[in-house]
Motif scaffolding. Structure first.
Motif, mmCIF file in Angstrom:
data_model
loop_
_atom_site.group_PDB
_atom_site.id
_atom_site.type_symbol
_atom_site.label_atom_id
_atom_site.label_comp_id
_atom_site.label_asym_id
_atom_site.label_seq_id
_atom_site.Cartn_x
_atom_site.Cartn_y
_atom_site.Cartn_z
ATOM 1 N N THR A 7 47.343 -30.415 -24.434
ATOM 2 C CA THR A 7 48.733 -30.445 -23.980
ATOM 3 C C THR A 7 49.107 -29.090 -23.395
ATOM 4 O OG1 THR A 7 49.912 -29.656 -25.975
ATOM 5 C CG2 THR A 7 49.234 -31.991 -25.926
ATOM 6 N N PHE A 8 50.043 -29.128 -22.448
ATOM 7 C CA PHE A 8 50.571 -27.912 -21.833
ATOM 8 C C PHE A 8 52.075 -27.829 -22.085
ATOM 9 C CE2 PHE A 8 47.337 -27.426 -18.081
ATOM 10 C CZ PHE A 8 46.403 -26.908 -18.964
ATOM 11 N N THR A 9 52.528 -26.667 -22.528
ATOM 12 C CA THR A 9 53.951 -26.339 -22.632
ATOM 13 C C THR A 9 54.141 -24.970 -21.994
ATOM 14 O OG1 THR A 9 54.201 -27.575 -24.701
ATOM 15 C CG2 THR A 9 55.896 -25.942 -24.184
ATOM 16 N N TYR A 45 60.929 -17.114 -20.065
ATOM 17 C CA TYR A 45 60.779 -15.996 -21.001
ATOM 18 C C TYR A 45 61.278 -16.306 -22.415
ATOM 19 C CZ TYR A 45 61.097 -14.021 -16.296
ATOM 20 O OH TYR A 45 60.974 -13.810 -14.947
ATOM 21 N N HIS A 46 61.764 -17.539 -22.672
ATOM 22 C CA HIS A 46 62.440 -17.801 -23.942
ATOM 23 C C HIS A 46 61.442 -18.295 -24.983
ATOM 24 C CE1 HIS A 46 65.675 -18.492 -26.691
ATOM 25 N NE2 HIS A 46 66.536 -18.064 -25.782
ATOM 26 N N VAL A 47 60.895 -17.359 -25.740
ATOM 27 C CA VAL A 47 59.849 -17.654 -26.710
ATOM 28 C C VAL A 47 60.360 -18.554 -27.834
ATOM 29 C CG1 VAL A 47 58.276 -16.616 -28.390
ATOM 30 C CG2 VAL A 47 58.600 -15.533 -26.163
ATOM 31 N N THR A 48 61.590 -18.336 -28.289
ATOM 32 C CA THR A 48 62.136 -19.160 -29.366
ATOM 33 C C THR A 48 62.233 -20.621 -28.942
ATOM 34 O OG1 THR A 48 63.412 -17.319 -30.273
ATOM 35 C CG2 THR A 48 64.134 -19.520 -30.868
ATOM 36 N N GLU A 49 62.660 -20.864 -27.734
ATOM 37 C CA GLU A 49 62.738 -22.237 -27.236
ATOM 38 C C GLU A 49 61.357 -22.864 -27.167
ATOM 39 O OE1 GLU A 49 64.045 -24.544 -23.159
ATOM 40 O OE2 GLU A 49 65.222 -22.798 -23.788
ATOM 41 N N ALA A 50 60.378 -22.096 -26.721
ATOM 42 C CA ALA A 50 59.004 -22.599 -26.684
ATOM 43 C C ALA A 50 58.524 -22.955 -28.086
ATOM 44 C CB ALA A 50 58.078 -21.556 -26.064
ATOM 45 N N ALA A 51 58.872 -22.125 -29.058
ATOM 46 C CA ALA A 51 58.477 -22.390 -30.446
ATOM 47 C C ALA A 51 59.063 -23.710 -30.925
ATOM 48 C CB ALA A 51 58.932 -21.242 -31.346
ATOM 49 N N VAL A 68 48.321 -25.917 -25.597
ATOM 50 C CA VAL A 68 48.414 -24.644 -24.876
ATOM 51 C C VAL A 68 49.891 -24.346 -24.629
ATOM 52 C CG1 VAL A 68 47.772 -23.377 -22.800
ATOM 53 C CG2 VAL A 68 46.187 -25.061 -23.778
ATOM 54 N N VAL A 69 50.346 -23.205 -25.102
ATOM 55 C CA VAL A 69 51.750 -22.802 -24.951
ATOM 56 C C VAL A 69 51.770 -21.485 -24.180
ATOM 57 C CG1 VAL A 69 53.905 -22.252 -26.146
ATOM 58 C CG2 VAL A 69 52.295 -23.884 -27.171
ATOM 59 N N VAL A 70 52.310 -21.518 -22.960
ATOM 60 C CA VAL A 70 52.349 -20.311 -22.137
ATOM 61 C C VAL A 70 53.795 -20.016 -21.751
ATOM 62 C CG1 VAL A 70 51.380 -19.063 -20.199
ATOM 63 C CG2 VAL A 70 50.069 -20.925 -21.234
#
Length: 262
Positions: A7-9, A45-51, A68-70
């Protein structure tokens, strides 16, 4: 058995070539792998949202899926690429806190990705999705053992907690994890921990707005009326019937939210 589902995020969006190129890299190394897009619309750039996004998605995939989280504002810096194993899944991401909620959810172990043989030969300072993360996922999908990527580490980044902080006996300060497509503010107040909001008077504050109503459905409120609702992710959300609460409150991911119970 090889892991053939990836998966890609990302925060790359779809107007540029970035996502397509990452898929091309995977296809070149592991042509039998299947790639599923979770989202490419994480706020840049929003790492918290990605988390939050990956934490909500990964439990619904089969065991041994590679995620995969980029979302990588530190690309090209000294931050490390990592490979984590958690809950029977694999996670490849920059070491910037993007996997914090995964780490909170399941026992895990984390490796630094340091084996240059599992990366592209020429590594850009600005596109590690192509040169580091996609190749790592492809090699893992092809059957490369996790131990081949690098050593186990304990000092990986967990930049924030998934739970609100308590300010008083019945007072907490939380945050907006994500603004969804409809403008709902998804907070980090989990209904499993704050279920008493269903039976006790409360006040939730976002900016200068004070909200006292809990609705069961969006249509319980008048059009444009702000209320709190239990979202499908199990978190309390600030919403408005047929209107974007984020716009009404001038709020965004990462904004503070306060909750008092009476």
């Amino acid at each position: 058995m090889a892991n053939r589902l990836i998966t890609f995020t990302t925060d790359f969006g779809l107007s540029d070539h970035f996502v397509g190129v990452m898929k091309g890299v995977v296809a070149g190394i592991a042509p039998a792998a299947r790639v599923i897009d979770i989202s490419h619309e994480v706020t840049p750039y929003h790492v918290t949202e990605a988390a939050f996004v990956i934490a909500e998605a990964w439990p619904y995939f089969p065991k041994r899926t590679i995620h995969v989280v980029v979302v990588d504002p530190g690309v090209g810096s000294a931050r490390r690429p990592i490979l984590a194993e958690a809950g029977g899944h694999f996670f490849i991401a920059p070491d910037n806190g993007a996997l914090s909620m995964v780490f909170d959810a399941a026992p895990h172990k984390v490796r630094v990705i340091s084996n240059s043989k599992l990366m592209r030969r020429d590594i850009s300072r600005t596109f590690h999705g192509r040169d580091v993360f996609a190749p790592a996922a492809a090699h893992l999908a092809k059957g490369t053992k996790p131990a081949s990527f690098g050593k186990l580490i304990q000092d990986y980044v967990r930049t924030w907690g998934a739970r609100p902080s308590q300010r008083g006996p019945d007072s907490w300060r939380g945050t907006v994890l994500k603004v969804d497509r409809f403008g709902n503010l998804i907070t980090n107040f989990a209904v499993a921990e704050f279920g008493s909001i269903k039976t006790r008077p409360f006040e939730m504050r976002s900016g200068t707005q004070r909200i006292h109503r809990l609705a069961l459905t969006y249509t319980d409120a008048a059009v444009g009326e702000l209320f709190v609702i239990v979202g499908s992710s199990g978190y309390l959300e600030i919403a408005a019937n047929q209107k974007p609460a984020a716009s009404l409150l001038s709020s965004s991911a990462g904004a503070p939210v306060e909750l008092d119970l009476y």
